[in-house]
Design a protein around this motif. Structure first.
Motif, short mmCIF file in Angstrom:
data_model
loop_
_atom_site.label_atom_id
_atom_site.label_comp_id
_atom_site.label_asym_id
_atom_site.label_seq_id
_atom_site.Cartn_x
_atom_site.Cartn_y
_atom_site.Cartn_z
N ILE A 67 -5.91 -2.68 1.34
CA ILE A 67 -5.58 -1.33 0.86
C ILE A 67 -4.20 -0.91 1.40
N GLU A 68 -4.00 -1.13 2.71
CA GLU A 68 -2.72 -0.74 3.33
C GLU A 68 -1.55 -1.49 2.70
N ALA A 69 -1.77 -2.77 2.42
CA ALA A 69 -0.68 -3.59 1.85
C ALA A 69 -0.25 -3.00 0.51
N LYS A 70 -1.24 -2.63 -0.29
CA LYS A 70 -0.93 -2.09 -1.62
C LYS A 70 -0.20 -0.75 -1.48
N GLN A 71 -0.77 0.10 -0.64
CA GLN A 71 -0.23 1.45 -0.48
C GLN A 71 1.21 1.44 0.05
N TRP A 72 1.45 0.65 1.10
CA TRP A 72 2.73 0.74 1.80
C TRP A 72 3.81 -0.14 1.20
N SER A 73 3.41 -1.14 0.39
CA SER A 73 4.48 -1.91 -0.25
C SER A 73 5.04 -1.10 -1.41
N ASN A 74 4.25 -0.17 -1.95
CA ASN A 74 4.75 0.72 -2.99
C ASN A 74 5.64 1.80 -2.40
N GLU A 75 5.15 2.44 -1.32
CA GLU A 75 5.88 3.57 -0.74
C GLU A 75 7.12 3.12 0.02
N LYS A 76 7.02 1.98 0.69
CA LYS A 76 8.05 1.53 1.61
C LYS A 76 7.90 0.02 1.64
N LYS A 77 8.94 -0.73 1.87
CA LYS A 77 8.79 -2.19 1.84
C LYS A 77 8.19 -2.67 3.17
N ILE A 78 6.88 -2.64 3.22
CA ILE A 78 6.18 -3.04 4.45
C ILE A 78 5.10 -4.04 4.07
N PHE A 79 4.92 -5.06 4.89
CA PHE A 79 3.94 -6.11 4.59
C PHE A 79 2.79 -6.02 5.60
N VAL A 80 1.59 -6.17 5.10
CA VAL A 80 0.41 -6.06 5.97
C VAL A 80 -0.48 -7.29 5.77
N TYR A 81 -0.85 -7.93 6.85
CA TYR A 81 -1.70 -9.13 6.78
C TYR A 81 -2.85 -9.00 7.76
N SER A 82 -3.94 -9.72 7.49
CA SER A 82 -4.98 -9.85 8.52
C SER A 82 -5.11 -11.32 8.89
N VAL A 83 -5.62 -11.55 10.09
CA VAL A 83 -5.61 -12.91 10.62
C VAL A 83 -6.79 -13.14 11.55
N CYS A 84 -7.27 -14.38 11.56
CA CYS A 84 -8.25 -14.79 12.56
C CYS A 84 -7.54 -15.75 13.51
#
Ligand SMILES: NC(=O)c1ccc[n+]([C@@H]2O[C@H](COP(=O)([O-])OP(=O)(O)OC[C@H]3O[C@@H](n4cnc5c(N)ncnc54)[C@H](OP(=O)(O)O)[C@@H]3O)[C@@H](O)[C@H]2O)c1
Length: 301
Positions: A212-229
């Protein structure tokens, strides 16, 4: 990432375990001349300072007191970043994590408050400070993908829906916690028999939140969000499992998402050792064995 300018990188829960190894590796991998600034997050200042001293007190590492289960602490830390570090940040590594063995309501709430709520609130507070091309890396767990695989189809669809909002996700998590309390998990579709459900569901929610964050913030601002194990690692959290990998190896899994160019990663994706995994994964055996062992070791303490 390029080393042309000074980056500011926050690692939460970095006084020990995988987070501490991430800080150690960041110190080595970024150029010494640029003195990239690493904020070593620790909920306990003394434990953070001890960790800092054990690194020989490098001038480009600063300890930031940050309890991710407390919105007051998150607000204070955000203000400190604004006041002391020009209010700009490049990478947030949400590593702080907590595993409670009891499946009681209070324990469930405490786990969820750190492992899901803390990530959500910290990201919301800090996203205005993230520079363009900034990254957020949410440390989750394979447990979050495995637990969903034997929950009801309805829950699977809800957690993985491409239209899921943060409000709906919060509601799902709240319903889960209420069902823990009333012992009605199975009735509402949490049919997984994996131990440590509050931890696993927190991580499932974190993986969903990341999308959700990735979608929201790549539209508003060029920010990338990932999750990891980070993989099953030899730390306090896993009760130092003999058959697990080192915390240093776990840190590599996280750092892959720091160093890999964004056009080679899927924004919002969930990774382990550089390989992307689906949000729902049936690979049960490893997680079950690991959790049963952690429960046994802790019960014997
Ligand atoms: N170890 C594994 O096998 C494994 C597998 C999958 C995912 N993970 C994830 O990897 C991350 C790191 O875990 P680890 O294995 O390194 O565990 P760890 O050695 O127990 O370290 C956890 C860190 O998180 C901190 N922390 C806990 N609650 C916090 C809070 N409310 N606010 C701020 N910091 C808090 C701890 O601080 P204190 O020292 O003050 O307690 C510690 O620094 C966690 O998110 C965990 O869920 C671990």
């Amino acid at each position: 990432m390029s080393t042309e300018k000074q980056h500011v990188i926050l690692v939460t829960g970095a006084n020990k375990g995988i987070g501490f190894e991430v800080v150690k590796k960041l110190l080595k991998s970024f150029s010494k001349e640029n003195k990239d600034l690493i904020l070593l997050g620790s909920r306990d200042l003394k434990r953070g300072e001890d960790a800092f001293h054990s690194l020989s007190s490098p001038s480009n590492v600063h300890v930031l007191q940050l309890d991710t289960s407390s919105s007051e602490s998150i607000d204070r830390a955000t203000q400190e970043i604004k006041d002391k570090y020009n209010g700009q940040i490049d990478i947030i590594i949400n590593n702080a994590g907590f595993l409670f063995l009891e499946q009681k309501m209070e324990a469930g709430r405490e786990t969820v408050a750190t492992d899901y709520g803390g990530v959500k609130i910290l990201n919301e507070d800090l996203v205005p400070l993230l520079r363009e091309n900034g990254r957020i890396i949410n440390v989750a767990s394979r447990a979050g993908t495995v637990v969903l695989s034997d929950c009801s189809k309805d829950l699977q669809e809800k957690y993985s829906s491409s239209t899921l909002t943060i409000e709906q996700l919060d509601e799902l998590v709240e319903q889960f916690l209420s069902a823990v309390d009333s012992n009605t998990l199975k009735t509402i579709g949490y049919t997984s028999t994996i131990p440590l459900m509050p931890y696993s569901i927190s991580k499932a929610a974190t993986i969903a939140l990341t999308r959700i964050e990735a979608k929201q913030w790549s539209n508003e601002k060029k920010i990338f969000v990932y999750s990891v194990c980070p993989g099953y690692c030899n730390t306090d959290l896993s009760a130092h499992a003999a058959d697990s990998r080192s915390a240093e190896n776990g840190a590599d899994s996280i750092l892959y998402l720091v160093h890999t160019p964004s056009d080679q990663l899927e924004n919002g994706g969930f990774y382990l050792d550089g390989v992307q995994f689906p949000q729902i994964n049936q690979d049960q055996d490893l997680i079950r064995q690991a959790f049963e062992r952690i429960s046994k070791v802790n019960a014997a303490k």
